[in-house]
Motif scaffolding. Structure first.
Motif, PDB file in Angstrom:
ATOM      1  N   LYS A  12    -104.850  18.506 -40.853  1.00 22.06           N
ATOM      2  CA  LYS A  12    -103.720  18.020 -41.649  1.00 22.06           C
ATOM      3  C   LYS A  12    -103.159  16.719 -41.071  1.00 22.06           C
ATOM      4  O   LYS A  12    -102.876  15.777 -41.810  1.00 22.06           O
ATOM      5  CB  LYS A  12    -102.614  19.075 -41.715  1.00 22.06           C
ATOM      6  N   GLN A  13    -103.007  16.654 -39.744  1.00 25.61           N
ATOM      7  CA  GLN A  13    -102.475  15.442 -39.112  1.00 25.61           C
ATOM      8  C   GLN A  13    -103.423  14.264 -39.302  1.00 25.61           C
ATOM      9  O   GLN A  13    -102.990  13.150 -39.613  1.00 25.61           O
ATOM     10  CB  GLN A  13    -102.242  15.678 -37.618  1.00 25.61           C
ATOM     11  N   GLN A  47    -105.761  13.937 -41.633  1.00 30.76           N
ATOM     12  CA  GLN A  47    -105.830  13.587 -43.055  1.00 30.76           C
ATOM     13  C   GLN A  47    -104.621  12.741 -43.444  1.00 30.76           C
ATOM     14  O   GLN A  47    -104.746  11.756 -44.165  1.00 30.76           O
ATOM     15  CB  GLN A  47    -105.902  14.844 -43.919  1.00 30.76           C
ATOM     16  N   LYS A  48    -103.431  13.108 -42.946  1.00 29.06           N
ATOM     17  CA  LYS A  48    -102.230  12.321 -43.239  1.00 29.06           C
ATOM     18  C   LYS A  48    -102.367  10.914 -42.666  1.00 29.06           C
ATOM     19  O   LYS A  48    -102.063   9.922 -43.346  1.00 29.06           O
ATOM     20  CB  LYS A  48    -100.981  12.996 -42.691  1.00 29.06           C
ATOM     21  N   ASN A  78    -104.773   8.990 -44.786  1.00 31.12           N
ATOM     22  CA  ASN A  78    -104.146   8.611 -46.052  1.00 31.12           C
ATOM     23  C   ASN A  78    -103.157   7.460 -45.862  1.00 31.12           C
ATOM     24  O   ASN A  78    -103.055   6.583 -46.711  1.00 31.12           O
ATOM     25  CB  ASN A  78    -103.439   9.806 -46.691  1.00 31.12           C
ATOM     26  N   ASP A  79    -102.438   7.466 -44.733  1.00 31.19           N
ATOM     27  CA  ASP A  79    -101.454   6.422 -44.449  1.00 31.19           C
ATOM     28  C   ASP A  79    -102.084   5.053 -44.203  1.00 31.19           C
ATOM     29  O   ASP A  79    -101.444   4.036 -44.434  1.00 31.19           O
ATOM     30  CB  ASP A  79    -100.598   6.795 -43.230  1.00 31.19           C
TER      31      ASP A  79
END
Length: 181
Positions: free
Chosen positions: A82-83, A85-86, A89-90
């Motif tokens: 999750k970290q 992927q974020k 994405n950022d």
């Protein structure tokens, strides 16, 4: 030098491969039939390296990173996934068409083993933060390793993290031998 760092990381990763198979293949192609320097197949836990184009530190390190991270990254609910992927994405809008911009798996593999991609990430500050994308990446990975070893995690801007950064900088090779400009 970057190649010394790549060699150091490659040795550490090789120790963790376990039962991953490595094959050197003539005329390696991907699923679409396109020539490839290297591939990792998570279904068979096999790294395939092209006999001509794949025998180099970048390809071997890249595919080894895939082998070691694919299980965690395939679990979309894993906190590290999750970290990462974020973070991906950022920053993906600022990466252009570099190979690490394809997906989170390629992002992670390139961030581990490609000094040029690391430089790109070091120059990106998501959301205007003073903390670069590269610092966020290594903090996420570092905390994952710390948790795995039963150690306390460190916030990205902690004094301990800053001390690690200073120590690493002091122990770095002289500028003339580390490809600095």
């Amino acid at each position: 030098s970057p190649s010394r760092r790549v060699s150091q990381v490659a040795r550490k990763l090789a120790q963790k491969l376990g039962d991953t198979k490595i094959e050197v293949v003539e005329n390696l192609t991907d699923a679409a039939g396109k020539p490839a320097a290297g591939l990792f197949d998570p279904k068979t836990n096999t790294i395939k390296i092209d006999a001509v184009t794949g025998i180099n530190p970048h390809t071997i390190l890249h595919e080894t990173t895939h082998a070691l991270t694919s299980d965690t990254l395939s679990n979309k609910s894993h906190p590290v996934t999750k970290q990462l992927q974020k973070l991906f994405n950022d920053v993906k809008g600022e990466l252009g068409s570099v190979y690490g911009s394809q997906n989170v798996d390629e992002f992670v593999a390139e961030a581990f083993g490609n000094p040029e991609f690391q430089q790109t990430l070091a120059g990106i500050n998501p959301d205007g933060s003073p903390i670069s994308a590269l610092e966020r990446f290594f903090n996420t990975i570092g905390n994952f390793v710390r948790r795995t070893l039963g150690m306390k995690t460190k916030p990205i801007n902690s004094a301990l993290n800053q001390a690690d950064t200073f120590i690493e900088a002091m122990l770095a090779p002289a500028p003339a031998s580390r490809n600095s400009g």
